[in-house]
Design a protein around this motif. Structure first.
Motif, PDB file in Angstrom:
ATOM      1  N   THR A   7       0.887  -1.029   0.002  1.00 12.14           N
ATOM      2  CA  THR A   7       0.089   0.051  -0.030  1.00 12.14           C
ATOM      3  C   THR A   7       0.892   1.263   0.171  1.00 12.14           C
ATOM      4  OG1 THR A   7      -0.037   0.504   2.270  1.00 12.14           O
ATOM      5  CG2 THR A   7      -1.550  -1.065   1.548  1.00 12.14           C
ATOM      6  N   PRO A   8       0.500   2.438  -0.240  1.00 16.73           N
ATOM      7  CA  PRO A   8       1.220   3.677  -0.107  1.00 16.73           C
ATOM      8  C   PRO A   8       1.582   3.713   1.564  1.00 16.73           C
ATOM      9  CG  PRO A   8      -0.755   4.129  -1.118  1.00 16.73           C
ATOM     10  CD  PRO A   8      -1.006   2.862  -0.769  1.00 16.73           C
ATOM     11  N   ILE A   9       2.662   4.265   2.020  1.00 19.69           N
ATOM     12  CA  ILE A   9       2.693   4.423   3.281  1.00 19.69           C
ATOM     13  C   ILE A   9       1.918   5.657   3.627  1.00 19.69           C
ATOM     14  CG2 ILE A   9       4.630   2.890   4.033  1.00 19.69           C
ATOM     15  CD1 ILE A   9       6.416   5.657   3.692  1.00 19.69           C
ATOM     16  N   MET A  52       0.285  -0.695  -5.009  1.00 19.47           N
ATOM     17  CA  MET A  52      -1.334  -0.057  -5.133  1.00 19.47           C
ATOM     18  C   MET A  52      -1.163   1.426  -4.760  1.00 19.47           C
ATOM     19  SD  MET A  52      -4.281  -1.303  -5.913  1.00 19.47           S
ATOM     20  CE  MET A  52      -4.374  -2.889  -6.027  1.00 19.47           C
ATOM     21  N   ILE A  53      -1.808   1.940  -5.406  1.00 17.36           N
ATOM     22  CA  ILE A  53      -1.863   3.754  -4.756  1.00 17.36           C
ATOM     23  C   ILE A  53      -3.144   4.279  -5.362  1.00 17.36           C
ATOM     24  CG2 ILE A  53       0.727   3.875  -5.077  1.00 17.36           C
ATOM     25  CD1 ILE A  53      -0.033   5.355  -7.883  1.00 17.36           C
ATOM     26  N   GLY A  54      -3.444   5.515  -4.989  1.00 22.35           N
ATOM     27  CA  GLY A  54      -4.371   6.355  -5.183  1.00 22.35           C
ATOM     28  C   GLY A  54      -3.806   7.230  -6.505  1.00 22.35           C
ATOM     29  N   LYS A  55      -5.101   7.600  -7.368  1.00 19.73           N
ATOM     30  CA  LYS A  55      -4.411   8.186  -8.558  1.00 19.73           C
ATOM     31  C   LYS A  55      -3.696   9.569  -8.401  1.00 19.73           C
ATOM     32  CE  LYS A  55      -8.951  10.450  -9.087  1.00 19.73           C
ATOM     33  NZ  LYS A  55     -10.330  10.531  -9.927  1.00 19.73           N
ATOM     34  N   HIS A  65      -5.740   3.504  -8.131  1.00 17.96           N
ATOM     35  CA  HIS A  65      -7.424   3.059  -8.171  1.00 17.96           C
ATOM     36  C   HIS A  65      -7.884   4.532  -7.972  1.00 17.96           C
ATOM     37  CE1 HIS A  65      -7.241   4.350  -3.900  1.00 17.96           C
ATOM     38  NE2 HIS A  65      -6.360   3.313  -3.518  1.00 17.96           N
ATOM     39  N   GLY A  66      -9.164   4.712  -8.101  1.00 18.28           N
ATOM     40  CA  GLY A  66      -9.921   6.187  -8.057  1.00 18.28           C
ATOM     41  C   GLY A  66     -10.314   6.544  -6.429  1.00 18.28           C
ATOM     42  N   TRP A  67     -10.936   7.556  -6.555  1.00 15.99           N
ATOM     43  CA  TRP A  67     -11.165   8.002  -5.079  1.00 15.99           C
ATOM     44  C   TRP A  67     -12.500   7.778  -4.400  1.00 15.99           C
ATOM     45  CZ3 TRP A  67      -9.568  13.609  -6.696  1.00 15.99           C
ATOM     46  CH2 TRP A  67      -8.217  13.633  -6.478  1.00 15.99           C
TER      47      TRP A  67
HETATM   48  N1  MSP Z   1       2.534   9.285   2.050  1.00 19.50           N
HETATM   49  C1  MSP Z   1       2.115   9.557   0.956  1.00 19.50           C
HETATM   50  C2  MSP Z   1       2.361   8.045   0.099  1.00 19.50           C
HETATM   51  C3  MSP Z   1       3.773   7.722   0.046  1.00 19.50           C
HETATM   52  S1  MSP Z   1       3.945   6.172  -0.582  1.00 19.50           S
HETATM   53  C4  MSP Z   1       5.654   6.029  -1.080  1.00 19.50           C
HETATM   54  C5  MSP Z   1       0.666   9.795   0.951  1.00 19.50           C
HETATM   55  N2  MSP Z   1       0.029   9.496   1.976  1.00 19.50           N
HETATM   56  S2  MSP Z   1      -1.703   9.923   2.405  1.00 19.50           S
HETATM   57  O1  MSP Z   1      -2.026   9.385   3.656  1.00 19.50           O
HETATM   58  O2  MSP Z   1      -2.197  10.934   1.828  1.00 19.50           O
HETATM   59  O3  MSP Z   1      -2.312   8.678   1.745  1.00 19.50           O
HETATM   60  C6  MSP Z   1      -2.445   8.421   0.360  1.00 19.50           C
HETATM   61  C7  MSP Z   1      -3.037   7.217  -0.078  1.00 19.50           C
HETATM   62  O4  MSP Z   1      -4.180   7.121   0.558  1.00 19.50           O
HETATM   63  C8  MSP Z   1      -3.926   7.432  -1.625  1.00 19.50           C
HETATM   64  O5  MSP Z   1      -2.950   7.074  -2.536  1.00 19.50           O
HETATM   65  C9  MSP Z   1      -5.048   6.488  -1.514  1.00 19.50           C
HETATM   66  O6  MSP Z   1      -4.341   5.207  -1.704  1.00 19.50           O
HETATM   67  C10 MSP Z   1      -5.242   6.427  -0.090  1.00 19.50           C
HETATM   68  N3  MSP Z   1      -6.565   7.286  -0.072  1.00 19.50           N
HETATM   69  C11 MSP Z   1      -6.582   8.626   0.820  1.00 19.50           C
HETATM   70  N4  MSP Z   1      -7.744   9.173   0.666  1.00 19.50           N
HETATM   71  C12 MSP Z   1      -8.429   8.453  -0.169  1.00 19.50           C
HETATM   72  C13 MSP Z   1      -9.879   8.635  -0.852  1.00 19.50           C
HETATM   73  N5  MSP Z   1     -10.780   9.645  -0.509  1.00 19.50           N
HETATM   74  N6  MSP Z   1     -10.273   7.871  -1.595  1.00 19.50           N
HETATM   75  C14 MSP Z   1      -9.389   6.501  -1.962  1.00 19.50           C
HETATM   76  N7  MSP Z   1      -8.027   6.479  -1.399  1.00 19.50           N
HETATM   77  C15 MSP Z   1      -7.654   7.538  -0.795  1.00 19.50           C
HETATM   78  O7  MSP Z   1       0.153  10.480  -0.139  1.00 19.50           O
END
Ligand code: MSP
Length: 688
Positions: free
Chosen positions: A11-13, A260-263, A291-293
């Motif tokens: 997952t993203p961290i 796996m990451i958010g867009k 993936h989407g939001w």
């Molecule tokens: N710390 C960075 C990522 C670093 S990875 C090397 C970051 N963190 S975050 O806390 O903002 O989390 C991002 C991830 O959380 C998104 O990419 C997604 O996977 C998930 N989501 C956070 N809010 C979301 C939604 N509203 N909908 C879907 N996924 C969401 O970016």
């Protein structure tokens, strides 16, 4: 090892500046379902998640909470872990970027890039976005960040730079040779056109704050948070360590099979990360899937927008399976999807309580009642086409559902599984085993056995297929079916007709009691209460830090804006004195204002003030011509979210049709300033 195949998923961290919400839960549950299924397919699986704990944003959040960064990150990281445990997330490792193993690994990566000649020292002076931790190439102080729209800050720093420009051609070559590297296709195309439009060197160190990993041999600098964060995928496996155990682990699992990451973080993962790895001569991940939001009240759920839903509310009421099932069933993977408490309860009742829950309780309780809790033998003579049809449908369901899971079509896979549930529930109603049981002849007894065997076998098949998504309830159904621990199940061999005859059922209990309507209200109240509690905490923290800042200056040392809300008891700042010039709300509503995203922008030949733009307004892409060429360079506008008057009559400017108007502040003696958003907003959203 039985199966030498391996599967590494991440997952993203997650940033620890915000508490976890169901947006984070979505990504984590998707990965968990994939990881669980891989394990059930006999694949040696490694599932990593963790927290991203460095950077100025976190340093500031800690200050606002009135504690040290260390205390702050420890607390929020613990919350994430606690939540994943409650959600049934089977992560194999949880990496924190403040751990020594990570710090060591990131420094090793930095040194490796330096030694290979990809890092050099230079200086930067310009605008910086703290929220995205990004330098913005715009000359104007305070100009909004093109990524998130928040005001940028002016910085002047000596930095280390990564030669990203040198990676343009290798990246494009890699994308073209590995068509499955970035998925879905739309994201891949976006990335390719972004890289094609040219890459500039990337600043990979900061001196403006301390909360980060020091650059080796130059501790005045901390390493850029995205280089720090992205490296987690390898440091968690032991990159940078000499321990043979770590080396073996890295060798075994790297490269990752799925990031796996958010867009919104595609660029970091699909451009920067592979560029670092190519430069470091390390293998690239096999695929990055965006993936989407998850939207709530029509916009992306996020702390800054104040529209978050906490997973705990759902865990405390309907349980982990309800949320896991909803997220995977309701959201078409890859697209944006909406969350509402109403929809959650509706899905819970129709699919879980009335669907699989009902199938389990009626089948198992009838076997208890009519066959003393032993799965009966199906009769060979008393079979009718309806029994065969269920058997055939079950085998087809196994094939389809497996293929759909394999292609990340979670919603379809669940739909497929639930068509079997619906078919068996219908079969039970039509063949009325309770009425057959009333008849005491031998044939009826055999018929009853066949109906209940067929139902129990179908229940077993569905339970096995959906276990990765709803692990808790399916584990209970499995023991109620008398099949023991579901962990021993091997999905590769799943087929109709494997139920051991005479299997003794376990204790039969309902798995999904129906939720009544008041549940929606209850969850809404819990959310409001939760939001109020965290707002109070934040207010207290802000009040504490406000004293530390001189009056009249914002936290960033810029003049404070005047947007200070008056207490509700104070008179409004502007008292309307005359109403003649005012318009009715209906008049205002005639103007259709929409969020648009600029896709194309170019100068209009022979008109030094005009830009021709193509703006996506959700339903269509419009050509708009506007007099903003003196204020904005066209290439800097690409991707920017703006406000469009969408229902103006088209008109021609220099022979070009302008189909809409872009909203900007027009200043008496200055250049126009485009209206924008401080938070991210979906394209096409209406302003009212
Ligand atoms: N710390 C960075 C990522 C670093 S990875 C090397 C970051 N963190 S975050 O806390 O903002 O989390 C991002 C991830 O959380 C998104 O990419 C997604 O996977 C998930 N989501 C956070 N809010 C979301 C939604 N509203 N909908 C879907 N996924 C969401 O970016």
């Amino acid at each position: 090892m039985d199966n030498p195949e391996k599967f590494y998923i991440t997952t993203p961290i997650y940033y620890v500046n915000a508490r976890p919400h169901i947006g984070h839960t979505y990504t984590t549950v998707v990965c968990d379902a994939i990881a669980r299924r891989q394990r059930m397919m006999g694949v040696d699986t490694w599932f990593l998640t963790g927290t991203d704990e460095h950077g100025q944003k976190i340093e500031r959040s800690a200050a606002a909470a009135g504690c040290s960064p260390r205390e702050f990150v420890d607390r929020v990281s613990r919350e994430f872990r606690g939540l994943w445990d409650r959600m049934g997330i089977t992560y194999d490792d949880f990496i924190r970027t403040t751990e020594p193993r990570h710090v060591r690994g990131v420094q090793a990566m930095f040194t490796r890039l330096q030694e290979r000649g990809y890092i050099y020292k230079g200086s930067y002076s310009g605008q910086y976005c703290v929220s995205d931790e990004l330098y913005v190439d715009t000359a104007e102080p305070g100009a909004p960040c093109p990524e998130c729209g928040r005001p940028t800050e002016t910085v002047q720093e000596e930095n280390y730079f990564f030669k990203l420009s040198a990676m343009e051609a290798p990246l494009l070559k890699y994308y073209s040779e590995h068509p499955d590297f970035i998925r879905p296709e739309t994201r891949r195309n976006e990335v390719i056109s972004f890289v094609r439009s040219g890459l500039r060197d990337l600043s990979v160190s900061r001196t403006s704050f301390k909360w980060g990993i020091p650059v080796p041999n130059d501790p005045k600098h901390v390493i850029y948070v995205w280089l720090d964060a992205l490296a987690n995928y390898m440091t968690a496996l032991g990159f940078g360590s000499d321990d043979p155990k770590d080396r073996r682990k890295l060798q075994r699992y790297w490269p990752a099979d799925v990031h796996m990451i958010g867009k919104e973080i595609v660029r970091f993962h699909c451009v920067y990360w592979p560029a670092f790895l190519l430069a470091a001569d390390l293998p690239l991940p096999k695929s990055i899937i965006a993936h989407g939001w998850l939207l709530f009240e029509e916009s992306k759920m996020s702390k800054s927008r104040g529209n978050i839903v906490r997973s705990e509310t759902i865990l405390d009421t309907l349980g982990q399976d309800a949320l896991r099932y909803f997220l995977l069933r309701e959201i078409v993977f890859g697209q944006d999807g909406s969350f509402s408490f109403d929809a959650l309860v509706q899905r819970f009742n129709s699919d879980l309580a009335n669907g699989i829950g009902n199938l389990a309780s009626r089948t198992l309780s009838m076997i208890s009642r009519y066959f003393e809790g032993e799965v009966p033998y199906p009769s060979t003579s008393e079979r009718i086409p309806a029994d065969e049809a269920i058997a055939r449908l079950a085998d087809q369901t196994i094939a389809d559902c497996q293929a759909q899971f394999e292609q990340f079509q979670f919603s379809r896979a669940l739909e497929t599984a639930w068509s079997l549930v619906a078919a068996v529930n219908k079969y039970i109603v039509e063949h009325e085993p309770w009425a057959v049981a009333e008849r005491e002849d031998k044939d009826s007894r055999a018929r009853l056995a066949t109906i209940l065997y067929t139902s129990a076998e179908a229940l077993r098949v569905v339970t096995a297929l959906v276990h990765p998504v709803i692990p808790e309830a399916t584990a209970r159904i499995w023991t109620q079916l008398g099949l023991g621990d579901i962990k021993a199940l091997d999905l590769r061999n799943l087929a109709w007709g494997q139920m051991q005859l005479g299997t003794k059922l376990g204790t039969v209990e309902p798995v999904f009691p129906r939720a009544d309507k008041s549940m929606v209200e209850r969850m809404q109240q819990m959310e409001q209460q939760g939001a109020a509690e965290s707002a109070n905490k934040e207010d207290e923290a802000k009040a504490a830090t406000a004293e530390a800042h001189p009056a009249g200056a914002g936290a960033q040392g810029q003049p404070a804006t005047q947007a200070v809300a008056a207490p509700s008891s104070a008179p409004p700042a502007v008292v309307p004195s005359e109403s003649e010039n005012r318009i009715a709300i209906d008049d205002f509503l005639k103007v259709e204002l929409r969020v648009g995203e600029i896709k194309v922008a170019e100068k209009v030949k022979g008109a030094d003030k005009l830009l021709r733009m193509e703006v996506d307004i959700g339903s269509e892409v419009r050509q708009i011509v506007a007099g903003i060429a003196k204020a904005y360079e066209p290439e800097k506008l690409i991707g920017r979210k703006v406000v469009i008057v969408a229902n103006l009559q088209p008109r021609k400017l220099r022979g070009l049709e302008s189909n809409g108007m872009i909203v900007a502040a027009s200043l008496e003696d200055g250049l126009p300033v485009l209206a924008g958003f401080l938070e991210d907003v979906p394209v096409g959203a209406k302003l009212k």
